[in-house]
Design a protein around this motif. Structure first.
Motif, PDB file in Angstrom:
ATOM      1  N   ARG A  24      17.954  68.237  81.590  1.00 56.68           N
ATOM      2  CA  ARG A  24      19.361  68.255  81.981  1.00 56.68           C
ATOM      3  C   ARG A  24      19.544  68.772  83.404  1.00 56.68           C
ATOM      4  O   ARG A  24      20.564  68.535  84.032  1.00 56.68           O
ATOM      5  N   GLU A  60      22.310  64.771  77.606  1.00 56.55           N
ATOM      6  CA  GLU A  60      22.329  65.946  76.734  1.00 56.55           C
ATOM      7  C   GLU A  60      22.315  65.535  75.271  1.00 56.55           C
ATOM      8  O   GLU A  60      21.608  66.146  74.448  1.00 56.55           O
ATOM      9  N   ARG A  64      19.662  66.343  72.380  1.00 55.28           N
ATOM     10  CA  ARG A  64      20.081  67.049  71.173  1.00 55.28           C
ATOM     11  C   ARG A  64      19.644  66.310  69.916  1.00 55.28           C
ATOM     12  O   ARG A  64      19.238  66.927  68.925  1.00 55.28           O
TER      13      ARG A  64
END
Length: 216
Positions: A24, A60, A64
């Motif tokens: 990120r 992101e 995740r």
């Protein structure tokens, strides 16, 4: 004309080298539709800032969910199943990273005379960017029937005339698409059936992604 897929294409395609997912914070250089942006060095317009924020959200979310960013046999099988069920030459399970990245891909047979597409494509090309932006399925039985969609790099490079795609969405974030493309248009009265097949594969892909059952 409807293309009948060959049974030999059911076998998984060879896996190329793994493509690493950027972290990120790995945003030294970001490619936007308007060019290259370097955070901390370049100023951005409101439109560019919005595009940057959306892309950061996608990265992101992919982190995740633990979505594999390299090709997998599981997603290749889904792409092949989708192509066979629709009768289309090409099928893709597509993540929007720095480029559109086909973690699942079905090509026509090497000896078919049709072009074999690569695992990546510019993030602006094709109709999947429209699907990601609108977060809705896009059935195009004939791309030339719609002025907005008839002028596209993929039309000229691959000779595509029909496209059916649906977004991969989790928590209202579109991380990619599933789609099929073909050089022949399809009858308008068959569009609903083809759309439903693509939506069914999309649901299968999302179930695998959210349960992390992607069978690499």
């Amino acid at each position: 004309m409807t293309h009948t897929p060959h049974p030999s294409t059911l076998s998984p395609q060879p896996d190329p080298a793994t493509r690493l997912l950027p972290s990120r914070t790995d945003y030294d250089v970001i490619v936007l539709p308007s060019g290259v942006f370097r955070p901390g060095h370049d100023t951005v317009s409101g439109e560019q800032a919005h595009a940057l924020a959306e892309q950061a959200q996608r990265i992101e979310m992919i982190h995740r969910l633990g979505i594999p960013t390299q090709p997998t046999r599981y997603f290749d099988h889904l792409a092949t199943d989708m192509a066979h069920r629709t009768g289309f030459l090409y099928g893709m399970v597509n993540l929007f990273l720095e480029e559109q990245t086909f973690i699942g891909l079905h090509n026509p047979p090497a000896d078919s005379g049709y072009l074999t597409v690569d695992r990546t494509m510019n993030r602006d090309h094709g109709w999947c960017p429209e699907v990601v932006n609108r977060k809705k399925a896009l059935p195009l039985h004939n791309v030339h029937a719609y002025h907005r969609f008839s002028s596209n790099y993929v039309v000229d490079a691959v000779g595509i005339q029909s496209y059916f795609g649906a977004p991969l969405i989790h928590d209202d974030i579109a991380v990619g698409t599933v789609c099929v493309i073909d050089p022949d248009p399809r009858p308008l009265d068959d569009a609903l059936r083809l759309r439903d097949i693509v939506l069914n594969i999309r649901d299968t892909a999302m179930q695998a992604i959210t349960t992390r059952d992607t069978c690499q």
